[in-house]
Design a protein around this motif. Sequence first.
Motif, mmCIF file in Angstrom:
data_model
loop_
_atom_site.group_PDB
_atom_site.id
_atom_site.type_symbol
_atom_site.label_atom_id
_atom_site.label_comp_id
_atom_site.label_asym_id
_atom_site.label_seq_id
_atom_site.Cartn_x
_atom_site.Cartn_y
_atom_site.Cartn_z
ATOM 1 N N TYR A 205 17.546 -44.642 9.844
ATOM 2 C CA TYR A 205 18.187 -44.400 8.549
ATOM 3 C C TYR A 205 18.281 -45.683 7.734
ATOM 4 O O TYR A 205 17.963 -45.697 6.542
ATOM 5 C CB TYR A 205 19.586 -43.813 8.754
ATOM 6 C CG TYR A 205 20.393 -43.754 7.476
ATOM 7 C CD1 TYR A 205 20.177 -42.745 6.546
ATOM 8 C CD2 TYR A 205 21.356 -44.733 7.192
ATOM 9 C CE1 TYR A 205 20.886 -42.704 5.354
ATOM 10 C CE2 TYR A 205 22.080 -44.696 6.016
ATOM 11 C CZ TYR A 205 21.835 -43.687 5.091
ATOM 12 O OH TYR A 205 22.538 -43.658 3.922
ATOM 13 N N GLU A 206 18.717 -46.763 8.380
ATOM 14 C CA GLU A 206 18.876 -48.040 7.659
ATOM 15 C C GLU A 206 17.543 -48.575 7.180
ATOM 16 O O GLU A 206 17.451 -49.123 6.069
ATOM 17 C CB GLU A 206 19.550 -49.068 8.573
ATOM 18 C CG GLU A 206 20.999 -48.747 8.895
ATOM 19 C CD GLU A 206 21.565 -49.681 9.945
ATOM 20 O OE1 GLU A 206 22.810 -49.813 10.011
ATOM 21 O OE2 GLU A 206 20.771 -50.275 10.717
ATOM 22 N N PHE A 209 15.725 -44.659 4.996
ATOM 23 C CA PHE A 209 16.370 -43.706 4.095
ATOM 24 C C PHE A 209 17.565 -44.274 3.340
ATOM 25 O O PHE A 209 18.035 -43.654 2.385
ATOM 26 C CB PHE A 209 16.801 -42.459 4.894
ATOM 27 C CG PHE A 209 15.653 -41.771 5.562
ATOM 28 C CD1 PHE A 209 14.757 -41.023 4.824
ATOM 29 C CD2 PHE A 209 15.447 -41.900 6.932
ATOM 30 C CE1 PHE A 209 13.681 -40.393 5.432
ATOM 31 C CE2 PHE A 209 14.384 -41.280 7.557
ATOM 32 C CZ PHE A 209 13.484 -40.530 6.803
ATOM 33 N N GLU A 210 18.057 -45.407 3.724
ATOM 34 C CA GLU A 210 19.173 -46.025 3.017
ATOM 35 C C GLU A 210 18.712 -46.552 1.663
ATOM 36 O O GLU A 210 17.657 -47.171 1.549
ATOM 37 C CB GLU A 210 19.751 -47.177 3.845
ATOM 38 C CG GLU A 210 20.952 -47.860 3.193
ATOM 39 C CD GLU A 210 21.448 -49.038 4.007
ATOM 40 O OE1 GLU A 210 22.627 -49.406 3.853
ATOM 41 O OE2 GLU A 210 20.655 -49.583 4.808
#
Length: 487
Positions: A205-206, A209-210
Amino acid sequence: MTSTTRRNNDEPENEVAVESLDELQNAAQGSSIGDVIFNFTNSIIGAGAIGLGGAFAASGGMISIVCLLSFAFLTKISLDMVIDLSMGSSYEQLGYYCYGRIGWAAVLISKMLYSFGCLVAYIVVVKENFASAFGELFFKQEFNPMVTTIFLCIFVILPLCLLRDMTPLSNFSLFSVGSMAMIVVIVVFLFFDDPSIREEGGTAYENWFEVRPGILQSLGTFVFSFVSQHTVHLAFESLKPELRTLKNWKRISSWSLGLSAFVSTSVGLVVYMTFWQQTTSDLFNLYPLVPVINIAKLLLCVTMLLTFPFPFFTCRDMIIVAAIAIVSSRHTLPQEESEDVHSQEDYNNLEEPLLQDKQEQQTGSESEAKTHQPIVEDEPPYHPSWLLPSENSRQLILSYHVTVTLILWATTLTLALVTPNLGDVLDLVGCATGTILAFVLPSLFFARKKGYFSLMAILLLVVGGIVGTVGTLYSSKQFWLDAKKKA
């Protein structure tokens, strides 16, 4: 509408003055579609691609890819729109016929400032890479980057900038594109060959998608990677006369932007996946000082040195045009009856070549050989004799040519030496001038000439306005903060 020939008889037949579209049109030989695709791609790919790794780290993985590809698509739409509206004439003339002297000045200033920003970025690239690479590769020691940059600017860049046209530089496109391709190969090779250089990344995610706060100032780097409206007419007019059609231009813009997007995304993505959040715009300083990296640095710097004269000529030419307008009692553009209102005949004349072209497309393949006619028939004959050597010249007499060149060169060098880093330059130039040149002005010119806003024109205007306003504020703030840290 009849166009006129404006070649200076004192010049060699094969000499083409910088940014002189009429002389390019009358050149004995033109380029094929493939050659123009190659040259136009070379004019797009540059310092912007090198700074993308830092923009990816500041913004986030997926959002960076989306932004990069979106701006590539919007730039392609904008380039096609400008060529369609201007009918083979210049961007400045299109602005004049749409909004009078205000439109003409808007294009002139935007092109000049954007070209100037490119010049600063190129020298910053040389400052950050050449001294360490050259010293380590040949002398096993690092040279002073400031002294080395000044030396290169005096003995390499300045002599090239003193040239009056880009004809002697036309053979460097192959080397430039080849160098960028080699840089992509090197960073990909190191990613797979030496896993030890990779940094520890965060979670999926980091990493992907962050959406990070740095996206706001990094928008300028994404825009900067593709803006090429300041050279679009040179590319179009360099085609062979029978190939100068809107259909052929759309093929050129599609291939050029596609290749540029592929190279830029490849560089940014691979570097980001190597160093993740630790990636900076000065990407080569992240790698260990191994010979292959030093070679890549030198290739990049030589490319920047040889590419430097192209935006320099554009910037200098815009200064000359502005100077002529100031010192002359008449504009170098057609006479206008009022400041902001043009007669219906003006707009009919502007529309006429496109209407003729569309009619001929319906009658057969002969329309493909039809050349676009300039918006204006000729420029006013008056030129200040103490400034220009002849009526039809946009080149200054020698003393003024050298003076303007030296002032522009020295100003660019000074700003580049005090600039904190490449990323700050790309962000600020892309947001402040790139959005206006590539998105805002084409959409406004479309609405003025056509009488309505199309969906694409609205999209260009909205994106250009938001990115230009918000991005300029945040990138200016970041530039100031980084400058204070460096001081």
